[in-house]
Design a protein around this motif. Structure first.
Motif, PDB file in Angstrom:
ATOM      1  N   TYR A  27       0.819  -1.214   0.000  1.00  0.00           N
ATOM      2  CA  TYR A  27       0.000   0.000   0.000  1.00  0.00           C
ATOM      3  C   TYR A  27       0.852   1.264   0.000  1.00  0.00           C
ATOM      4  CZ  TYR A  27      -3.944  -2.953  -0.207  1.00  0.00           C
ATOM      5  OH  TYR A  27      -4.837  -3.879  -0.675  1.00  0.00           O
ATOM      6  N   GLY A  58     -12.033 -12.108   1.730  1.00  0.00           N
ATOM      7  CA  GLY A  58     -10.611 -11.984   2.091  1.00  0.00           C
ATOM      8  C   GLY A  58     -10.231 -10.514   2.007  1.00  0.00           C
ATOM      9  N   ASP A  79     -13.207 -11.754   6.341  1.00  0.00           N
ATOM     10  CA  ASP A  79     -11.853 -12.310   6.443  1.00  0.00           C
ATOM     11  C   ASP A  79     -11.873 -13.218   7.665  1.00  0.00           C
ATOM     12  OD1 ASP A  79      -8.936 -11.009   5.196  1.00  0.00           O
ATOM     13  OD2 ASP A  79      -8.800 -12.426   6.867  1.00  0.00           O
ATOM     14  N   ASP A 107     -14.780 -17.717   7.168  1.00  0.00           N
ATOM     15  CA  ASP A 107     -13.787 -18.498   6.436  1.00  0.00           C
ATOM     16  C   ASP A 107     -14.348 -18.754   5.036  1.00  0.00           C
ATOM     17  OD1 ASP A 107     -12.180 -20.471   5.326  1.00  0.00           O
ATOM     18  OD2 ASP A 107     -11.888 -21.523   7.237  1.00  0.00           O
ATOM     19  N   ILE A 108     -13.607 -18.374   4.025  1.00  0.00           N
ATOM     20  CA  ILE A 108     -14.100 -18.506   2.640  1.00  0.00           C
ATOM     21  C   ILE A 108     -14.381 -19.966   2.284  1.00  0.00           C
ATOM     22  CG2 ILE A 108     -13.462 -18.147   0.197  1.00  0.00           C
ATOM     23  CD1 ILE A 108     -11.830 -15.706   1.189  1.00  0.00           C
ATOM     24  N   TRP A 124      -9.551 -10.619  -4.064  1.00  0.00           N
ATOM     25  CA  TRP A 124      -8.312 -10.028  -4.576  1.00  0.00           C
ATOM     26  C   TRP A 124      -7.106 -10.515  -3.763  1.00  0.00           C
ATOM     27  CZ3 TRP A 124      -8.132  -5.994  -8.462  1.00  0.00           C
ATOM     28  CH2 TRP A 124      -6.826  -5.521  -8.712  1.00  0.00           C
TER      29      TRP A 124
HETATM   30  C1  LIG Z   1      -2.815 -10.996   0.641  1.00  0.00           C
HETATM   31  S1  LIG Z   1      -4.141 -10.597   1.680  1.00  0.00           S
HETATM   32  C2  LIG Z   1      -5.201  -9.669   0.568  1.00  0.00           C
HETATM   33  C3  LIG Z   1      -6.157  -8.778   1.315  1.00  0.00           C
HETATM   34  C4  LIG Z   1      -7.032  -7.880   0.433  1.00  0.00           C
HETATM   35  N1  LIG Z   1      -7.896  -8.647  -0.436  1.00  0.00           N
HETATM   36  C5  LIG Z   1      -6.144  -6.941  -0.369  1.00  0.00           C
HETATM   37  O1  LIG Z   1      -5.972  -7.169  -1.580  1.00  0.00           O
HETATM   38  O2  LIG Z   1      -5.644  -5.981   0.232  1.00  0.00           O
HETATM   39  C6  LIG Z   1      -5.037 -12.152   1.815  1.00  0.00           C
HETATM   40  C7  LIG Z   1      -6.181 -12.066   2.814  1.00  0.00           C
HETATM   41  O3  LIG Z   1      -6.993 -13.233   2.695  1.00  0.00           O
HETATM   42  C8  LIG Z   1      -7.349 -13.669   3.992  1.00  0.00           C
HETATM   43  N2  LIG Z   1      -7.660 -15.110   3.911  1.00  0.00           N
HETATM   44  C9  LIG Z   1      -6.851 -16.116   3.517  1.00  0.00           C
HETATM   45  N3  LIG Z   1      -7.501 -17.280   3.577  1.00  0.00           N
HETATM   46  C10 LIG Z   1      -8.770 -17.017   3.981  1.00  0.00           C
HETATM   47  C11 LIG Z   1      -9.928 -17.816   4.237  1.00  0.00           C
HETATM   48  N4  LIG Z   1      -9.908 -19.140   4.059  1.00  0.00           N
HETATM   49  N5  LIG Z   1     -11.048 -17.190   4.666  1.00  0.00           N
HETATM   50  C12 LIG Z   1     -11.081 -15.852   4.861  1.00  0.00           C
HETATM   51  N6  LIG Z   1     -10.013 -15.036   4.645  1.00  0.00           N
HETATM   52  C13 LIG Z   1      -8.880 -15.615   4.204  1.00  0.00           C
HETATM   53  C14 LIG Z   1      -6.130 -13.352   4.839  1.00  0.00           C
HETATM   54  O4  LIG Z   1      -6.411 -13.304   6.220  1.00  0.00           O
HETATM   55  C15 LIG Z   1      -5.707 -12.003   4.244  1.00  0.00           C
HETATM   56  O5  LIG Z   1      -6.306 -10.928   4.919  1.00  0.00           O
END
Ligand SMILES: C[S@@+](CC[C@H](N)C(=O)[O-])C[C@H]1O[C@@H](n2cnc3c(N)ncnc32)[C@H](O)[C@@H]1O
Length: 277
Positions: A27, A58, A79, A107-108, A124
């Protein structure tokens, strides 16, 4: 089969450190410019009516939820990491967007939403960190309405950047952790005392095939950032040059096949039976 790996990744992502590191790395001002351009372009393709609701699956610190809210959409941001959700809540509060962005822990791979809940989903930079990617795809498919649109951003294993980094690491015998080739891409696993993180450079063709077999059509595949080399150099002028090249690629060259970042817009086919009713 992936359950224990999934638990280890969940534990790792529960900690604030990795999120703070990502926020610090991705960022920066130059990336803000890139993301703003990218979202303008994506929204111009979606033609979503004002006030439509997006699921930001997420959401991390809600940076993209805020971008969507600023473009007059409502957002259900989810998330599974409590620590990043705290950062997200603070961000949304600072921007006074609490009316537009609702935040929930989910949880996705096991979403609590009903089938066909959303017209739009943004995911994303997230699938790349999910060990059980098949489960995530099936959950995103389940909660999207027929005719609805899913936007994903993933890293492309066949990009020049990914191939170069992989080969350099192999040649120099460098790189912590374990790299593993799987049908969905090349996975890099790194383990710390708090847990494990997987980062997958995706086999985009595999992903597209998976979504197609889940009743999706590919509306558009767009180049994101050509390279993330800016995360590996410290010289300011060099960083600026790389960001400049990324912008050039995104705006004019546009070829996603050689680019590291890939943005894919997918539409879930309409359910004929429901349409008739
Ligand atoms: C690289 S970060 C991207 C965050 C946001 N989408 C961005 O682009 O700024 C990945 C995010 O996905 C979340 N994440 C990963 N696996 C997940 C799951 N199974 N369920 C929910 N969130 C998840 C992580 O906690 C993290 O905040």
């Amino acid at each position: 089969m992936n359950d224990s790996k999934s638990e280890q990744v969940k534990r790792f992502l529960a900690e604030p450190d990795v999120h703070q590191k990502w926020i610090g790395t991705y960022y920066c001002a130059e990336n803000e410019t890139f993301y703003e351009q990218a979202f303008d372009y994506i929204i111009s393709i979606l033609k979503a009516p004002k006030n439509s609701t997006f699921l930001d699956a997420g959401c991390g610190n809600c940076a993209h939820s805020i971008r969507l809210a600023n473009r007059v959409f409502s957002v259900q941001a989810v998330d599974f990491s409590e620590s990043v959700l705290k950062m997200a809540e603070a961000n949304v509060k600072t921007k006074k967007l609490e009316d537009k962005i609702k935040i929930q822990r989910e949880d996705i791979t096991a979403l609590s939403f009903e089938d066909k809940s959303f017209n739009y989903i943004l995911c994303w930079g997230v699938l790349m960190h999910i060990p059980n990617i098949e489960k995530a795809i099936s959950e995103l498919t389940r909660v999207l309405k027929p005719g609805g649109t899913l936007v994903i951003a993933e890293n492309n294993m066949y990009s020049l950047y990914s191939i170069t980094i992989r080969n350099l690491k192999r040649l120099l015998g460098k790189g912590k952790g374990v790299a593993k080739k799987v049908p969905s891409g090349v996975e890099h696993w790194s383990t710390t005392p708090t847990g494990t993180l997987v980062t997958r450079h995706a086999n985009i063709q595999w992903l597209l095939k998976r979504f197609k077999s889940n009743q999706f059509v590919v509306k558009k595949r767009i180049a994101g950032q050509f390279t993330q080399l800016y995360t590996r150099v410290s010289s300011r002028p060099l960083k600026s040059l790389i960001h400049g090249f990324n912008n050039l690629w995104f705006r004019y060259i546009k070829n996603p096949h050689l680019a590291f970042g890939n943005i894919v817009i997918l539409q879930k086919m309409r359910d004929e039976a429901t349409d008739i009713l």
